[in-house]
Design an enzyme around this catalytic site. Structure first.
Site, PDB file in Angstrom:
ATOM      1  N   SER A 142      -1.785  11.875   5.116  1.00 42.75           N
ATOM      2  CA  SER A 142      -1.322  11.608   6.478  1.00 42.75           C
ATOM      3  C   SER A 142      -0.723  12.911   6.982  1.00 42.75           C
ATOM      4  O   SER A 142      -0.407  13.805   6.167  1.00 42.75           O
ATOM      5  CB  SER A 142      -0.253  10.514   6.434  1.00 42.75           C
ATOM      6  OG  SER A 142       0.502  10.483   7.626  1.00 42.75           O
ATOM      7  N   TYR A 155       7.244   6.438   2.741  1.00 46.28           N
ATOM      8  CA  TYR A 155       5.881   6.795   3.178  1.00 46.28           C
ATOM      9  C   TYR A 155       5.703   8.317   3.150  1.00 46.28           C
ATOM     10  O   TYR A 155       4.717   8.834   2.609  1.00 46.28           O
ATOM     11  CB  TYR A 155       5.639   6.246   4.589  1.00 46.28           C
ATOM     12  CG  TYR A 155       4.215   6.337   5.078  1.00 46.28           C
ATOM     13  CD1 TYR A 155       3.267   5.370   4.725  1.00 46.28           C
ATOM     14  CD2 TYR A 155       3.800   7.378   5.912  1.00 46.28           C
ATOM     15  CE1 TYR A 155       1.960   5.449   5.195  1.00 46.28           C
ATOM     16  CE2 TYR A 155       2.502   7.463   6.380  1.00 46.28           C
ATOM     17  CZ  TYR A 155       1.585   6.486   6.018  1.00 46.28           C
ATOM     18  OH  TYR A 155       0.298   6.557   6.477  1.00 46.28           O
TER      19      TYR A 155
HETATM   20  P1  NAD Z   1      -4.951  -1.174   7.427  1.00 50.90           P
HETATM   21  O1  NAD Z   1      -3.730  -2.002   7.325  1.00 50.90           O
HETATM   22  O2  NAD Z   1      -5.897  -1.395   8.555  1.00 50.90           O
HETATM   23  O3  NAD Z   1      -5.788  -1.245   6.082  1.00 50.90           O
HETATM   24  C1  NAD Z   1      -5.173  -1.117   4.817  1.00 50.90           C
HETATM   25  C2  NAD Z   1      -5.976  -1.893   3.805  1.00 50.90           C
HETATM   26  O4  NAD Z   1      -5.357  -1.689   2.526  1.00 50.90           O
HETATM   27  C3  NAD Z   1      -5.985  -3.417   4.059  1.00 50.90           C
HETATM   28  O5  NAD Z   1      -7.302  -3.914   3.975  1.00 50.90           O
HETATM   29  C4  NAD Z   1      -5.101  -3.965   2.941  1.00 50.90           C
HETATM   30  O6  NAD Z   1      -5.480  -5.271   2.502  1.00 50.90           O
HETATM   31  C5  NAD Z   1      -5.336  -2.932   1.847  1.00 50.90           C
HETATM   32  N1  NAD Z   1      -4.267  -2.944   0.844  1.00 50.90           N
HETATM   33  C6  NAD Z   1      -2.926  -2.991   1.052  1.00 50.90           C
HETATM   34  N2  NAD Z   1      -2.292  -3.053  -0.118  1.00 50.90           N
HETATM   35  C7  NAD Z   1      -3.241  -3.036  -1.094  1.00 50.90           C
HETATM   36  C8  NAD Z   1      -3.210  -3.103  -2.508  1.00 50.90           C
HETATM   37  N3  NAD Z   1      -2.058  -3.185  -3.171  1.00 50.90           N
HETATM   38  N4  NAD Z   1      -4.384  -3.069  -3.176  1.00 50.90           N
HETATM   39  C9  NAD Z   1      -5.560  -2.983  -2.516  1.00 50.90           C
HETATM   40  N5  NAD Z   1      -5.654  -2.944  -1.174  1.00 50.90           N
HETATM   41  C10 NAD Z   1      -4.504  -2.980  -0.479  1.00 50.90           C
HETATM   42  O7  NAD Z   1      -4.409   0.352   7.432  1.00 50.90           O
HETATM   43  P2  NAD Z   1      -5.106   1.747   7.782  1.00 50.90           P
HETATM   44  O8  NAD Z   1      -4.405   2.288   8.979  1.00 50.90           O
HETATM   45  O9  NAD Z   1      -6.589   1.654   7.777  1.00 50.90           O
HETATM   46  O10 NAD Z   1      -4.586   2.615   6.552  1.00 50.90           O
HETATM   47  C11 NAD Z   1      -5.424   3.089   5.513  1.00 50.90           C
HETATM   48  C12 NAD Z   1      -4.802   4.331   4.912  1.00 50.90           C
HETATM   49  O11 NAD Z   1      -4.700   5.347   5.909  1.00 50.90           O
HETATM   50  C13 NAD Z   1      -3.379   4.140   4.353  1.00 50.90           C
HETATM   51  O12 NAD Z   1      -3.238   4.864   3.161  1.00 50.90           O
HETATM   52  C14 NAD Z   1      -2.517   4.748   5.448  1.00 50.90           C
HETATM   53  O13 NAD Z   1      -1.278   5.184   4.946  1.00 50.90           O
HETATM   54  C15 NAD Z   1      -3.391   5.883   5.902  1.00 50.90           C
HETATM   55  N6  NAD Z   1      -3.079   6.421   7.215  1.00 50.90           N
HETATM   56  C16 NAD Z   1      -3.136   5.620   8.304  1.00 50.90           C
HETATM   57  C17 NAD Z   1      -2.831   6.176   9.557  1.00 50.90           C
HETATM   58  C18 NAD Z   1      -2.850   5.345  10.806  1.00 50.90           C
HETATM   59  O14 NAD Z   1      -2.336   5.846  11.813  1.00 50.90           O
HETATM   60  N7  NAD Z   1      -3.411   4.152  10.811  1.00 50.90           N
HETATM   61  C19 NAD Z   1      -2.499   7.532   9.663  1.00 50.90           C
HETATM   62  C20 NAD Z   1      -2.466   8.308   8.518  1.00 50.90           C
HETATM   63  C21 NAD Z   1      -2.777   7.751   7.300  1.00 50.90           C
END
Ligand code: NAD
Length: 260
Positions: A142, A155
């Site tokens: 991130s 985080y």
């Molecule tokens: P999201 O909530 O849409 O998807 C996350 C997925 O992870 C979900 O399907 C959830 O069921 C799964 N998950 C959660 N805990 C879990 C576990 N213990 N085991 C297996 N699966 C699990 O979120 P997203 O925004 O797509 O995030 C995905 C990644 O991207 C994360 O690592 C997040 O930190 C990172 N990220 C997101 C953003 C953003 O702005 N959305 C920015 C930077 C980084």
């Protein structure tokens, strides 16, 4: 022939958001994505969507913090396809609270999903990757791998930690043709972010619109969200690395929020 023909790519957290887009893009370029997520029904629904578009996909129930489930999930993939070429360690959650009274249980839960999850999935895949002398590992970092924000202590800590893990794997994996890199997105409008907007508004005492404009996108060059497609482009770039020339690196995709 596509870049990822016949590649087997495990993507954790692929039932939703960024992971789902990455899996869909792998399938469109000839790979078989493994949709590894907490709940098998949700993982299967994503796999079915990909298959309906003409790709292949395999759904696996996997809580990335559960050592046995991770080992079994990866072993099931290898039993079915004979190998695992690519791991995208992407599963993650967000919990926003001030550090002064951050509950210890929430701190541990978040670190466990991001860091234990990355470690366990990496370790489970490595033995097969080393045996095959090929592997591409991409961690979902991130901007918070490089920069801090209020309310996000575990985080920011976890996302910084993933860069350390990737650098160690880059060194240990090199002789086995295994690379490790980190993609560092800015804010992307997935369920993880939609949930945070009202939470941050409450914690900071401002409106949801102000959270978007004055917190999330304030330092971007153009006031734009990063998209799941933008993030998938970067992940696929690292996953396609031809050699150790591209390893131990982190790439920020954030509309200029963070500049190195
Ligand atoms: P999201 O909530 O849409 O998807 C996350 C997925 O992870 C979900 O399907 C959830 O069921 C799964 N998950 C959660 N805990 C879990 C576990 N213990 N085991 C297996 N699966 C699990 O979120 P997203 O925004 O797509 O995030 C995905 C990644 O991207 C994360 O690592 C997040 O930190 C990172 N990220 C997101 C953003 C953003 O702005 N959305 C920015 C930077 C980084």
């Amino acid at each position: 022939m596509s870049r990822f023909d016949k590649r087997i790519a495990i993507v954790t957290g692929a039932a939703s958001g960024i992971g789902k887009e990455i899996a869909t893009r792998f399938a469109a370029e000839g790979a078989t994505p493994v949709i590894a997520d907490l709940n098998l029904d949700a993982a299967q629904a994503t796999a079915d969507e990909i298959k309906a578009k003409g790709g292949d996909a395999f759904a696996v129930a996997m809580n990335v913090t559960d050592e046995d489930q991770v080992n079994k999930g990866v072993a099931d993939v290898v039993a079915k396809y004979g190998k695992v070429d690519i791991l995208v360690s992407n599963a993650g959650i967000q919990i926003v609270k001030p550090l002064v009274d951050f509950p210890f249980a929430d701190w541990k839960k978040l670190l466990s999903i991001h860091l234990d999850g990355a470690f366990l999935t990496t370790r489970a895949c490595l033995k097969y990757m080393y045996a095959a002398n090929y592997g591409r590992v991409v961690y979902m970092g991130s901007v918070h791998s490089k920069e801090a924000s209020k309310l996000k202590a575990p985080y920011v800590t976890a996302k910084h930690g993933l860069i350390g893990l990737a650098k160690v794997l880059a060194k240990e994996g090199a002789e086995h043709n295994v690379t490790a890199n980190v993609v560092c997105p800015g804010f992307v409008r997935t369920p993880l972010v939609e949930k945070q907007i009202p939470e941050q508004a409450r914690e900071l005492g401002i409106t949801e619109e102000q959270v978007v404009k004055t917190v999330m996108l304030k330092d971007t060059v153009d006031g734009e969200f990063t998209t799941t497609d933008d993030v998938a482009d970067a992940v696929l770039y690292f996953a396609a690395a031809k050699s150790n020339v591209l390893t131990g690196q982190s790439l920020v995709v954030s509309h200029g929020w963070f500049m190195q």
